[in-house]
Structures are given as structure tokens and as C-alpha cells.
Write a protein that holds these residues in place. Structure first.
Motif, PDB file in Angstrom:
ATOM      1  N   CYS B  87     -71.478  11.223 -55.312  1.00 55.15           N
ATOM      2  CA  CYS B  87     -71.523  11.016 -53.969  1.00 55.15           C
ATOM      3  C   CYS B  87     -71.299   9.508 -53.833  1.00 55.15           C
ATOM      4  O   CYS B  87     -72.233   8.807 -54.488  1.00 55.15           O
ATOM      5  N   CYS B  95     -71.366  18.596 -56.681  1.00 56.64           N
ATOM      6  CA  CYS B  95     -70.768  19.862 -56.966  1.00 56.64           C
ATOM      7  C   CYS B  95     -71.595  20.347 -58.115  1.00 56.64           C
ATOM      8  O   CYS B  95     -71.704  19.846 -59.105  1.00 56.64           O
ATOM      9  N   ARG B 102     -63.474  25.810 -51.703  1.00 56.01           N
ATOM     10  CA  ARG B 102     -64.147  25.100 -50.394  1.00 56.01           C
ATOM     11  C   ARG B 102     -63.076  24.510 -49.509  1.00 56.01           C
ATOM     12  O   ARG B 102     -62.074  24.314 -49.803  1.00 56.01           O
ATOM     13  N   GLU B 104     -64.318  21.743 -47.513  1.00 55.22           N
ATOM     14  CA  GLU B 104     -64.739  20.429 -48.123  1.00 55.22           C
ATOM     15  C   GLU B 104     -65.937  20.474 -48.657  1.00 55.22           C
ATOM     16  O   GLU B 104     -66.527  21.419 -49.253  1.00 55.22           O
ATOM     17  N   ILE B 106     -69.581  18.758 -49.314  1.00 54.49           N
ATOM     18  CA  ILE B 106     -70.666  18.351 -48.635  1.00 54.49           C
ATOM     19  C   ILE B 106     -71.811  17.982 -49.846  1.00 54.49           C
ATOM     20  O   ILE B 106     -72.089  18.825 -50.483  1.00 54.49           O
ATOM     21  N   CYS B 107     -72.180  16.845 -49.743  1.00 52.56           N
ATOM     22  CA  CYS B 107     -73.399  16.622 -50.621  1.00 52.56           C
ATOM     23  C   CYS B 107     -74.628  16.967 -49.971  1.00 52.56           C
ATOM     24  O   CYS B 107     -74.957  16.596 -48.918  1.00 52.56           O
ATOM     25  N   GLN B 111     -75.849  15.135 -46.761  1.00 55.87           N
ATOM     26  CA  GLN B 111     -74.861  16.057 -45.964  1.00 55.87           C
ATOM     27  C   GLN B 111     -73.704  15.006 -45.750  1.00 55.87           C
ATOM     28  O   GLN B 111     -72.995  15.145 -44.536  1.00 55.87           O
ATOM     29  N   TRP B 112     -73.373  14.141 -46.375  1.00 54.86           N
ATOM     30  CA  TRP B 112     -72.168  13.360 -46.608  1.00 54.86           C
ATOM     31  C   TRP B 112     -70.974  14.416 -46.741  1.00 54.86           C
ATOM     32  O   TRP B 112     -71.023  14.903 -47.777  1.00 54.86           O
ATOM     33  N   SER B 113     -70.120  14.426 -45.914  1.00 64.98           N
ATOM     34  CA  SER B 113     -68.808  15.401 -46.285  1.00 64.98           C
ATOM     35  C   SER B 113     -67.784  14.678 -46.528  1.00 64.98           C
ATOM     36  O   SER B 113     -67.251  13.433 -45.879  1.00 64.98           O
ATOM     37  N   TYR B 114     -66.960  15.280 -47.545  1.00 63.25           N
ATOM     38  CA  TYR B 114     -65.559  14.664 -48.034  1.00 63.25           C
ATOM     39  C   TYR B 114     -64.613  15.872 -47.756  1.00 63.25           C
ATOM     40  O   TYR B 114     -64.749  16.952 -48.019  1.00 63.25           O
ATOM     41  N   THR B 115     -63.145  15.225 -47.356  1.00 67.05           N
ATOM     42  CA  THR B 115     -62.228  16.163 -47.383  1.00 67.05           C
ATOM     43  C   THR B 115     -61.883  16.338 -48.936  1.00 67.05           C
ATOM     44  O   THR B 115     -62.441  15.839 -49.767  1.00 67.05           O
ATOM     45  N   GLY B 122     -67.594  12.554 -42.817  1.00 63.30           N
ATOM     46  CA  GLY B 122     -68.763  12.858 -41.947  1.00 63.30           C
ATOM     47  C   GLY B 122     -69.825  12.115 -42.589  1.00 63.30           C
ATOM     48  O   GLY B 122     -70.282  12.361 -43.740  1.00 63.30           O
TER      49      GLY B 122
END
Lengths: 158, 419
Positions: B87, B95, B102, B104, B106-107, B111-115, B122
Motif C-alpha cells: 500500500c 492482498c 475483485r 478494486e 482496498i487496503c 481503507q485506501w482504495s486502488y483501481t 480513494g
């Protein structure tokens, strides 16, 4: 003996054979067309057909027994099975038509000649057991192991 | 050697040759970290998986490049990405599943989110929290999500196989393999759709290079492996060729089955068993396939990370995943082809009994590697010999040579002895 007592005796005989390096006794616990499959849990749960070992019939089991004795080079080790109680999944028929399905947990410890005893392989047996000439035999033993990262190699049957 | 005097733990080679390999190349954290940096993280392509493992949009597979955790993922448009599983915020390996699907990533930590392409999409509370009409906290105004994505690796796909590199400057995958090895790569991965059959995993307590060497060593299979010599699958008098790329880092051992059971120079070894007969010959129910074009076995080593196996009807990729200088995880992915009939699939699965961590043949290899490593770690200043066939490095039309090992170490020295 009650069926459960007979099943427990079969499990005990199996553990005694594979821990005592009596490979002929191991073969003899299967029916003539008996199946032995050793499968990582991942392949089993994902429906992937690859096995770590996949034997169908007495001939293949005998070939493994020969390979252990004569052709496979490996660092010597002892193995010791601790086998749980068989959980009865299904029981039908009687006499030659008797057919029992069980699930049994196991843990195998490995001890090398100059090392400590370590947890080698844990998992469960999914067995189909039938009666041959009065005695219970394995028509199919599916060994599904959790220990997917094998500590180098598996030589002896689990 | 200057490097030896400047650095007492550097391997002491015998002049410019590579026919005597110092045990020191297999031990020591510092050298190992340099190998990871120079071979796995820079200037090289590493294997990450088969497209058949991630067939659908959103499918992912967690794996490694060297010792770094990465994710191979297919996005909604079908494009493949390889992202580092770290992250961008607090570095967590977010992961944990080994595979899945998935929309996306999400860590879980914040809750940082990645495409699926690895872009940051996010950041919770990025603009702070409004309390009594005042915005408190949050990221600085100049925080730009575009510069806080996951590390994206360069990706190469060919024939259904995926390679990745942390190095954006790495040459093309085709140039990396070179024409000779590319030919054998394409022979196996000729564009037919692959079908995943399953995995075997083993942890071998030995240096990762020993597995490359094992498959660059055509000397041992007909000696160590009784099944190979007895049934003629691999023996020194079979018709064979050894080929390398121009850097000598990759190699193909090409052999055609013959001479099963026959007595000759090569059967005068203790592992040959003239009277050995299988109780069930179906282990060796070999059916030649058109794509073989002759050879019944081609073992290709792609440096540093993977081995491509064709041994008669059994095909697999074997992924070398180093874990410190003294161990590696070895992951076997067996596959077939979409045009295989049921009998061929069954045959490939049955012949898989010869390979993998319990295989009639391959179980031996992990054992000998472990026992070599044990000596490397205990005997300081020792060395291994790779003198069979002389001191030279070059392609051959026989297998009574360790030229491929010498070649690999010639390349290793070129890269590792650079300042």
C-alpha cells in the motif's frame, strides 16, 4: 466388531503400515482397483484436477512401493501419523455391497536422523471403504492436505 | 582477485573460468541481496503466471517477483496488470488471498482504495472532518492521488504466459529471450489456449540458483533418476542438444527418447535397472504430439525465475521464488491445452506422478539440492566443480557436458562483478 470399531481398526492398520515402512501392507489395505490421491487443499477446493500423487489400482500402488524401496533417492526419515476418529458420512448396503464414506483428520510428524521431530503434513482423509472377503478395504483414499508448502519432498505415502 | 581482497567474503573464483564454483556464491545475505537487485529487480523479466489463471475481468493471482509480493490482475477491459502488493500509504501487504476476483483493491488498514490498474482512487478523510463549521485535519491541499498509486510493473505477455519487471527500461521480452530460446518458448506456448490443471508447492532449503543449475545439468538425470535411465526418458546416449542465448543465461536441453532398457555405456550405472518393469505401465503411456516436432523432452531455463517443462506429455512451469540465500519456494503449475481430449488430459495428469515434490523422478532433485546447500554452509572456502565437457561455454549436440552451468556463471559474474 461394530462398523465404527472396524473403521478405527482400518485407520490404525494404515498408520501402522505407513509409519512402519511396510509398503506391502500399505498396498494390501486397498482393493484391487483402489484409488489413492494426495491432493493439496487448494486444488481440491478449486476443482483443479492435479494431484501430488494419483494412483489408480494395485499396480500403481505397487510401483510406488518399489520406487520407495529401490529408485527414489532421499534423505532418510521416520514418519509418525496421529489419526483422529473417523467421522461417518455415509453407510449403505451390507456384505459385499457394504459401502462406507468417512472423513478422518490426521497429522504426520517427520523426524530426520539428526534433527528434531517437525510437523510434516496435516489434513484429512476422505475415504470410501468397502468389504472384501469379510474385511474392510479402501476403495478410495483421497488425502487432502492443508500443508500446501511441502517441506522439500514427500517420499512415503501419507 | 581484487574483489576478493577488497571484500573478504566475496567468492574467490579460479581465474576467469566458471568451471569451479565457489560455495560462497550460495551463501551470505549481502551477496543474495545484490542478486535480487541485479537479477530479479533490474534488467530482467520474471515469470508471474499464466493468463489461464486470471481468465476473467477482476481475476487476480498473488505471487512474487524475487522476494517482493506482487499481484497479477485482469482489469475490466481485459488488460493485465502486475502491481506491487504494498500500500502506498503505510506499506502494508494488503492482498492476502492467493487468488480471487475483485472490482478494486482496498487496503484494510486505512481503507485506501486502488483501481485494478493500480491507481489510487480513494483516501478516507482526505479532506478532513468538519466540526462546528470548521474543517479539521485531512491531507494537505497539494496531495495528488496520481502520485500515490501502487508500484506498477512492466508487463509482457506471450503465448498465454505473463512476465513482469520492476525495471521500466528493461529490453523487450523477445530480445530478453533471444531468438534461440524464443523458438523453444514458442514451441510450447504456440498460441493455443492453456488449461490450468493445478499446483504443487515445495520449499527447498537450498539456494535458488541450484534449481536453475539442476535444469542446466543434463549429466544427472540419467544417473540420479532411475526411471529416466531405465525407461529411456533421459539418458546420456539419447539424441540431444544443448542451446543457450547469447548471454548464456537462458538455456534449452533438448532430448529425444530412445534406448529404453538397452545396455550400453550409460546403463553401467547403479541406478539402471534392466529387469525393472512397471506393474502399471500406464504411467508411461506416452503419445507423441504434433507440436513436439521430434524432441520428447525440452527443459528450458529462463533466468532467473522459471523453468519450462516438457517431459513427454507432462508440461508445467516451475516458478523459483527465492527466500533468503538458503531457501526457495518452488511452485509447479501444470497445464494442458484447450484442444486436448479427455484421454490426453488424463495422460498429462497421470504422467504428473513423475514430477513435483513427490514425483517418481523429481522428488530426488529437491533432496540433492538440500544436501548440497548443507555443505556450502558448513565448508567455508569450498567449491563445486563443473568441468564435464571442458572449461568452455557453447552449444553442444550431446549432453555429456556442464557447459550450461558454466555459461550461467559466466553471465552471473558479468553482472555481479560490475561495480
Amino acid at each position: 466388531m461394530s462398523p465404527i470399531a472396524e473403521l478405527i481398526a482400518l485407520q490404525a492398520d494404515y498408520a501402522a503400515a505407513v509409519d512402519g515402512a511396510d509398503w506391502d501392507a500399505w498396498v494390501a489395505l486397498f482393493t484391487e482397483d483402489g484409488v489413492y490421491r494426495l491432493v493439496p487443499r487448494e486444488n481440491h477446493e478449486r476443482g483443479l484436477p492435479l494431484a501430488t500423487l494419483a494412483f489408480a489400482g494395485e499396480g500403481m500402488l505397487k510401483d510406488r512401493a518399489y520406487a520407495i524401496r529401490e529408485t527414489l533417492f532421499h534423505d532418510p526419515y521416520y514418519q509418525r501419523h496421529v489419526v483422529g476418529l473417523p467421522r461417518l458420512l455415509r453407510h449403505e448396503g451390507s456384505g459385499d455391497a457394504e459401502r462406507i464414506e468417512t472423513e478422518t483428520h490426521y497429522a504426520v510428524f517427520r523426524t530426520k536422523l539428526n534433527g528434531p521431530s517437525t510437523v510434516f503434513n496435516v489434513g484429512r482423509y476422505l475415504d470410501t471403504v468397502v468389504r472384501r472377503a469379510g474385511a474392510l478395504r479402501l476403495a478410495r483414499r483421497l488425502v487432502v492436505y492443508d500443508s500446501e508448502m511441502i517441506p522439500n519432498s514427500i517420499i512415503y505415502p501419507i | 582477485m581484487s574483489t576478493a581482497s577488497a571484500h573478504p567474503r566475496a567468492p574467490a573464483w579460479d581465474g576467469a573460468g566458471t568451471h569451479r564454483i565457489p560455495f560462497a556464491v550460495y551463501t551470505g545475505d549481502e551477496l543474495h541481496r545484490r542478486e535480487l537487485e541485479r537479477f530479479f529487480y533490474r534488467g530482467h523479466w520474471c515469470y508471474v503466471g499464466l493468463e489461464a489463471e486470471v481468465p476473467n475481468p477482476g481475476d487476480f493471482k498473488r505471487t512474487v517477483v524475487g522476494e517482493r509480493s506482487v499481484i497479477l490482475v485482469r482489469d475490466a477491459d481485459g488488460e493485465l496488470h502486475v502491481l506491487e502488493n504494498v500500500c502506498a500509504h503505510r506499506g502494508m501487504q494488503f492482498c492476502r488471498q492467493r487468488h480471487g476476483n475483485r472490482k478494486e483493491f482496498i487496503c484494510p488498514y486505512h481503507q485506501w482504495s486502488y483501481t485494478l490498474g493500480g491507481d489510487l482512487q480513494g483516501v478516507p478523510l482526505r479532506r478532513g472532518v468538519r466540526q462546528e463549521g470548521v474543517v479539521k485535519g485531512g491531507m494537505p491541499a497539494e496531495f495528488d492521488p496520481r502520485s500515490h498509486g501502487l508500484t506498477k510493473l512492466k508487463v509482457a505477455r506471450r503465448g498465454g504466459v505473463v512476465f513482469a519487471s520492476f525495471d521500466p527500461e528493461v529490453e523487450s521480452f523477445e530480445d530478453y529471450l533471444g531468438p534461440t530460446i524464443l523458438h523453444y518458448f514458442d514451441r510450447l506456448f504456440d498460441g493455443r489456449k492453456l488449461v490450468l490443471l493445478g499446483y504443487n508447492r515445495q520449499r527447498i532449503p537450498g539456494n535458488w540458483k541450484l534449481m536453475q543449475e539442476n535444469i542446466k545439468d543434463p549429466y544427472h538425470p540419467g544417473l540420479l533418476h532411475t526411471w529416466f535411465v531405465t525407461f529411456g526418458l533421459w539418458r546420456a546416449d539419447n539424441k540431444s542438444e544443448l542451446k543457450m542465448d547469447r548471454h548464456h543465461r537462458h538455456a534449452a536441453m533438448i532430448s529425444t527418447r530412445g534406448n529404453a532398457g538397452k545396455a550400453s555405456d550409460v546403463s553401467a550405472v547403479s541406478s539402471f535397472k534392466a529387469d525393472m518393469k512397471l506393474h502399471d505401465p500406464s504411467f508411461l503411456d506416452i503419445v507423441p504430439e504434433p507440436w513436439w516436432g521430434g524432441p520428447s523432452a525440452v527443459m528450458t531455463t529462463i533466468f532467473p525465475s522459471v523453468i519450462l517443462q516438457q517431459q513427454v506429455n507432462s508440461v508445467s512451469v516451475r516458478h523459483i521464488q527465492p527466500d533468503g540465500p538458503g531457501a526457495f519456494n518452488f511452485e509447479w503449475t501444470h497445464f494442458g491445452f484447450a484442444d486436448d481430449d479427455a484421454a490426453m488430459t488424463e495422460r498429462r495428469l497421470r504422467q504428473a506422478n513423475l514430477f513435483g515434490p513427490a514425483g517418481f523422478v523429481s522428488a530426488d532433485d529437491g533432496e540433492v539440492i538440500e544436501l548440497s546447500q548443507a555443505a556450502f554452509e558448513s565448508k567455508e572456502g569450498g567449491s563445486a566443480l563443473a568441468l564435464l565437457g571442458g572449461r568452455e561455454v557453447g552449444d553442444t549436440d550431446h549432453m555429456i557436458t556442464e557447459t550450461l552451468i558454466r555459461g550461467m556463471y559466466r553471465y552471473w559474474r558479468e553482472v555481479m562483478e560490475r561495480p
